[in-house]
Scaffold this motif. Structure first.
Motif, short mmCIF file in Angstrom:
data_model
loop_
_atom_site.label_atom_id
_atom_site.label_comp_id
_atom_site.label_asym_id
_atom_site.label_seq_id
_atom_site.Cartn_x
_atom_site.Cartn_y
_atom_site.Cartn_z
N PHE A 1 0.82 -1.21 0.00
CA PHE A 1 0.00 0.00 0.00
C PHE A 1 0.85 1.26 0.00
O PHE A 1 1.99 1.25 0.44
N PRO A 2 0.24 2.38 -0.43
CA PRO A 2 0.93 3.67 -0.26
C PRO A 2 1.18 3.89 1.23
O PRO A 2 0.45 3.36 2.09
N THR A 3 2.19 4.68 1.57
CA THR A 3 2.61 4.87 2.95
C THR A 3 1.46 5.30 3.86
O THR A 3 1.29 4.77 4.95
N TRP A 4 0.66 6.28 3.42
CA TRP A 4 -0.43 6.77 4.28
C TRP A 4 -1.42 5.66 4.62
O TRP A 4 -1.92 5.58 5.74
N LEU A 5 -1.68 4.77 3.64
CA LEU A 5 -2.65 3.70 3.86
C LEU A 5 -2.05 2.60 4.74
O LEU A 5 -2.73 2.06 5.61
N ALA A 6 -0.77 2.28 4.54
CA ALA A 6 -0.11 1.27 5.37
C ALA A 6 -0.10 1.72 6.83
O ALA A 6 -0.36 0.93 7.74
N ARG A 7 0.16 3.02 7.06
CA ARG A 7 0.14 3.57 8.42
C ARG A 7 -1.26 3.45 9.02
O ARG A 7 -1.43 3.07 10.17
N LEU A 8 -2.26 3.76 8.23
CA LEU A 8 -3.66 3.69 8.68
C LEU A 8 -4.08 2.25 9.01
O LEU A 8 -4.77 2.02 9.99
N ILE A 9 -3.62 1.30 8.20
CA ILE A 9 -3.92 -0.11 8.45
C ILE A 9 -3.30 -0.53 9.77
O ILE A 9 -3.92 -1.26 10.56
N GLY A 10 -2.09 -0.07 10.05
CA GLY A 10 -1.43 -0.36 11.34
C GLY A 10 -2.27 0.16 12.50
O GLY A 10 -2.47 -0.54 13.50
N LYS A 11 -2.79 1.39 12.39
CA LYS A 11 -3.64 1.95 13.43
C LYS A 11 -4.93 1.17 13.57
O LYS A 11 -5.41 0.95 14.67
N LEU A 12 -5.48 0.75 12.44
CA LEU A 12 -6.74 0.00 12.44
C LEU A 12 -6.59 -1.33 13.17
O LEU A 12 -7.40 -1.70 14.00
N VAL A 13 -5.51 -2.04 12.87
CA VAL A 13 -5.30 -3.37 13.42
C VAL A 13 -4.79 -3.35 14.86
O VAL A 13 -5.23 -4.10 15.71
N HIS A 14 -3.85 -2.45 15.14
CA HIS A 14 -3.19 -2.45 16.45
C HIS A 14 -3.80 -1.43 17.41
O HIS A 14 -3.34 -1.30 18.55
N GLY A 15 -4.81 -0.68 16.93
CA GLY A 15 -5.54 0.25 17.80
C GLY A 15 -4.74 1.42 18.21
O GLY A 15 -4.98 2.19 19.04
#
Length: 197
Positions: A183-197
């Motif tokens: 994913f693009p960096t912004w989306l990869a960061r967002l996925i991390g927040k989504l999964v790890h809270g």
């Protein structure tokens, strides 16, 4: 020419509802020009529906008369026939996940193939070529999440995280983490927040 018409209709009647009949798949019956001409004639008579360049479908017979196959069936069959990944657009995914109440007016799908427009009777379906990362998880819920977040964009996607957390299974979260490097960096960061809270 009548013999070719009969042969093409014989092939068409063996196909399940919504499965496209491609001109290229009928070249065993004659030259490309003859096949194209016969298909055009059958479409003009209403025996076939011209869905796009070189793509025809048999109308579905109902007790109310003939109708076009459903867009979902046609897209599914086209994806299988052409070996493409075809998934609903980000707007459709956002709607399905409850992130927006807006219902897309036009049917738009993302594809690994070329961009094109299909006409299924009165319904127009647009296929848009999309980057591989948007198609990574296909029709899974995790794939819908990726397309919905991409559609929302970096500014609005953060607000969707609480809603998505409540809808995602542990399996879907693992799928997202596994493909996040694409994913693009912004989306990869967002996925991390989504999964790890």
């Amino acid at each position: 020419m009548e013999r070719m018409t009969e042969s093409i209709m014989q092939v068409a009647t063996t196909l399940p509802e919504g499965v496209p009949l491609a001109a290229k798949g009928l070249l065993h019956l004659g030259s490309r020009a003859a096949v194209d001409q016969t298909l055009s004639r059958l479409a003009a008579r209403g025996e076939l529906i011209r869905a796009g360049r070189g793509i025809y479908m048999r109308p579905v017979q109902t007790r109310f008369g003939p109708r076009s196959p459903s867009a979902e069936q046609a897209i599914e069959a086209l994806a299988a026939q052409r070996g493409e990944t075809i998934v609903p657009s980000g707007a459709s995914a956002a709607n399905a996940l409850g992130l927006t109440t807006q219902v897309p007016v036009q049917s738009v799908y993302l594809t690994s193939g070329r961009s094109r427009v299909l006409s299924l009777g009165r319904q127009v379906v647009e296929l848009r070529h999309a980057p591989r990362w948007q198609l990574a998880l296909g029709n899974k819920t995790s794939g819908q999440v990726v397309r919905a977040l991409a559609w929302l964009g970096p500014e609005q996607a953060t607000g969707a995280l609480p809603i998505l957390r409540s809808k995602l299974t542990d399996t879907a979260k693992m799928e997202l983490i596994t493909v996040a490097p694409q994913f693009p960096t912004w989306l990869a960061r967002l996925i991390g927040k989504l999964v790890h809270g």
